[in-house]
Write an enzyme that holds these catalytic residues in place. Sequence first.
Site, PDB file in Angstrom:
ATOM      1  N   ASP A   1       1.041  -1.332  -0.033  1.00 30.19           N
ATOM      2  CA  ASP A   1       0.044   0.340   0.332  1.00 30.19           C
ATOM      3  C   ASP A   1       0.571   1.138   0.395  1.00 30.19           C
ATOM      4  O   ASP A   1       0.347   2.623   0.949  1.00 30.19           O
ATOM      5  CB  ASP A   1      -1.407   0.114   0.986  1.00 30.19           C
ATOM      6  CG  ASP A   1      -2.112  -1.114   1.577  1.00 30.19           C
ATOM      7  OD1 ASP A   1      -2.348  -1.573   2.071  1.00 30.19           O
ATOM      8  OD2 ASP A   1      -2.831  -0.936   0.061  1.00 30.19           O
ATOM      9  N   GLY A   2       1.727   1.301  -0.450  1.00 31.47           N
ATOM     10  CA  GLY A   2       2.647   2.164  -0.428  1.00 31.47           C
ATOM     11  C   GLY A   2       3.177   3.102  -1.817  1.00 31.47           C
ATOM     12  O   GLY A   2       4.259   3.770  -2.096  1.00 31.47           O
TER      13      GLY A   2
END
Lengths: 307, 307, 307, 307
Positions: D251-252
Amino acid sequence: MKSPSELSRVAFYTPATGATTTHGIHVFHCPDTVGIVAKLSECIASRGGNIHCVDVFVPDNKPVFYSRSVFLFDPARWPKDALEKDFQNLAKFFNAKKSVVRVPDLDPKYKIAVLASKQDHCLVDLLYRWQEGRLPVDISCVISNHNRASNTHVIRFLERHGIPYYYLPTTLGNKHEEEILNLVEDTDFLVLARYMQILSGRFLEAYGKDVINIHHGLLPSFKGGHPSKQAYDAGVKLIGATTHFVTEELDGGPIIEQMVESVSHRDTLESFVQKSENLEKQCLARAIKSYCELRVLHYESNKTVVF
Amino acid sequence: MKSPSELSRVAFYTPATGATTTHGIHVFHCPDTVGIVAKLSECIASRGGNIHCVDVFVPDNKPVFYSRSVFLFDPARWPKDALEKDFQNLAKFFNAKKSVVRVPDLDPKYKIAVLASKQDHCLVDLLYRWQEGRLPVDISCVISNHNRASNTHVIRFLERHGIPYYYLPTTLGNKHEEEILNLVEDTDFLVLARYMQILSGRFLEAYGKDVINIHHGLLPSFKGGHPSKQAYDAGVKLIGATTHFVTEELDGGPIIEQMVESVSHRDTLESFVQKSENLEKQCLARAIKSYCELRVLHYESNKTVVF
Amino acid sequence: MKSPSELSRVAFYTPATGATTTHGIHVFHCPDTVGIVAKLSECIASRGGNIHCVDVFVPDNKPVFYSRSVFLFDPARWPKDALEKDFQNLAKFFNAKKSVVRVPDLDPKYKIAVLASKQDHCLVDLLYRWQEGRLPVDISCVISNHNRASNTHVIRFLERHGIPYYYLPTTLGNKHEEEILNLVEDTDFLVLARYMQILSGRFLEAYGKDVINIHHGLLPSFKGGHPSKQAYDAGVKLIGATTHFVTEELDGGPIIEQMVESVSHRDTLESFVQKSENLEKQCLARAIKSYCELRVLHYESNKTVVF
Amino acid sequence: MKSPSELSRVAFYTPATGATTTHGIHVFHCPDTVGIVAKLSECIASRGGNIHCVDVFVPDNKPVFYSRSVFLFDPARWPKDALEKDFQNLAKFFNAKKSVVRVPDLDPKYKIAVLASKQDHCLVDLLYRWQEGRLPVDISCVISNHNRASNTHVIRFLERHGIPYYYLPTTLGNKHEEEILNLVEDTDFLVLARYMQILSGRFLEAYGKDVINIHHGLLPSFKGGHPSKQAYDAGVKLIGATTHFVTEELDGGPIIEQMVESVSHRDTLESFVQKSENLEKQCLARAIKSYCELRVLHYESNKTVVF
């Protein structure tokens, strides 16, 4: 199209390197044809200008062209008069309806007059932003048809900053349009900050420049007076504010910006008004900022392009 | 008011403890007076009902009372007929204009008919939500004045779920209102999901129950046909959708829900329509969900309370 | 439940009719049980109070009760000491964790202190709203750890309105918490309007009352310093502001209100900051207004109910 | 710069007039220098291309250049191979990191695979939009690690449209990345529509093309699993969804699009999830549409330009 080797043989553009590098903004509107971007950008590049931002818009269904370019350049290398001449030539070449170039850091700021009535939340908000350096204008004067006591916050503020304040008590018979015209004739545009008088077509034509108004309703709903009450009576669940150019048609001019907020059965007429005031301040300020940055262009008879 | 010791001497309410504990919703609308909440809540508490949610609204300027209560109770202890009788008594006592109690887990679901035309995005969205269990209704039938081929997604879906589909080709001379009335007479309310026919006052009166419509414009702007095109031509910067109750006045009935989205010069009429369709689906679904939860009440002649 | 005839035989509540009718707000938080609303509303009605608004909330998964009631009453008939006593009795009876009654038109306004640092947009906005009568508080003083010249707008404003201003230059070694405590001990709550010092757990415990902070980031993202830069570096497309209660955990206390605005690649760190400032002003003002109207209640360890 | 007379003497660009006029999209990213727009637009104009839309972005603080141009041209006059060659030459000349030209009406559609797990609201929404012609892609296959019965709506839909569906039951020990790679190797990009497995760095490197994911939280808050529950426990007042490029960091990756909705104490975990699902569908669809229109460019290490 040239091959890479051919490209490299072209005397390539040399960038602006002067210590006085600054940015210029150019907006252009003309009948559409092939090659406009090419010629505009080639003009800029040939002078060492480095384009940082371009917005071009040609509607699907109409052969008209709009652009806004922001470019870095060295005024030592491309002085003001040459800058303006070059763009004038392009304007003539393309039969442009509009061609404006501005160098914000060098040109005089836009000079505006602000007209207000009794509700001064928009006026106060503009003055605060102006003081903070967020509104890049010179405020030539403030004109009001509401009589403020001399010890009010607004009057004090204007005095302290040397901004003339004129009280022109309008009546049914006298809108003082002549006086207003005299006071504002050297401005670049007018801001009606909840000014509750309708400017006549004669005034608009005589003034000849843009007039921006904040309407406390979500146009085209609720034109005219008391839009908050109209909205309240209509049982809407969203209220809004609209900034628009003023035309002879009341609240009918081209829309620049709109904002909304939710309302419910729990809202009273008073809270409708308070929510509306909060929107009006933001909506007007945003539109003026966009306008000063040359982002707002008239489009068709009653619309705007806002880059 | 009693002191704590006095309070403790009062035979205190005993809570519902049965295994069949479920929740009930009661909405109430009557002329305002002192003591309504006291009597409503005392009634619920005396039956072991535990109030979990209350919304009460009395406008500042009008002595009318609206409430919506949600309470946990044991139907074994407070059976349906007693529940209804008790609230009827309160309704009589307070001269209520509206008093409705529903037990969602026990009562039959609301029965609705959905009317649609050619644009079926709202219909499809409702059917999907219904299938997901998000729309707590029984769909009695779908009526359309647009002729769909039998292998379209919608027709297949309705067949698979056993929902009757009726094609009633409306013309200028024949709106098929009699047939529609027959088909929908046993429904609790109607949903017009972009149904492009105007239901007559006679139909509305004969049907007698609520009709919810989605208008693809931000009322009261852009009533009537082609609101997207009206908005496009008006040069607005925000477009919206409105769910409202249908009255004889075209697009004039009380507003339930509104939603907006931004548009700019870059939007074409086509993207106006697409953005509008996205709003319409959400706006209609939300309003129907609120309505089924008894959150939506008629307020004055043309407004709603939406708890 | 009584039948209508039985109901009419009950000595019915007589409404408040005094010329001094005013409204009271009562908030209540206790372990949930049957009959709370009944007893609260019966108490109010028995004194002729007319409930205009009730919000009740009992979470699905926890037997706790929250309510906020607004009622019209006659202080001549239900004087302050009786009012407070009656609600105290109910509080004891239900083992309430919180029971507060306020009569805005009669009780002294909430007394607050505002702490600020260099960025004063929130402070200025609060002062303007206060001057407009939109912030129903008494500002006991303004404390700043930034040194403002005496001719700045803020200082002038405070002088003109007789609001003490204290400059306490905090350093790593000295937060002046003792002085601050002394200055604020008689306030009802504190507002940190972009006050850039962290108040210690000892201070919070000694002060003992609510402290409301505006964080210029969308918590729980971007806690700590320079949230605008953190957001800018994170490449988000939405930035926000958060108002929350202050706890020992930096930027970790219960959230009251949040607002967002869009950003894009065209935004610079400067425009991130400007957009954030616009949000911070609104977010803080809304939260304080809700708090003054007793709409904000602590919920679980780190949440709020905001009616 | 040439004078108007000089300009007229230049052999001026002749517009495309063929009956097969279509539009092309070109995106360009290279180190910034003077003259890029000039050369790009001159190239297009020299081939009779008429620029309808240009977006240029050069950040204030970094000498990198991004542009997206949309131009009308006649493929009879500027055939595919010449088109590509011309832009390749420009790419070499300017040392471009990215130079892509697409002719949507002539080029094959983007080919995508969609990966999903149990929650299929995003998948269903994409399929519906695709069927409506709103998602200009070819769906090569759908891969799921959740076992769906063959009579479910999704399976039926895929069968009817001839889209292969693969069930690959992932376990802690086996993510089936080899099989997935084989199935998707000829796609242009991947869409993770609530696919609840983390793709390894090895997979991403082997696949080598863009992977777009919808995260049901407002990044960088609530990374990882159960973001709705994380948000619920954090007591936020706004929840959101984020579409982003997938990188090795969970999720980066660079954010493409974000949307929010309000929540309050009245929301349960279930309604948090429902509101989130509504946002996820819209957020993912918008990002994919932008991506297909070549509006989304990687910017710095973890951001995007979205024209």
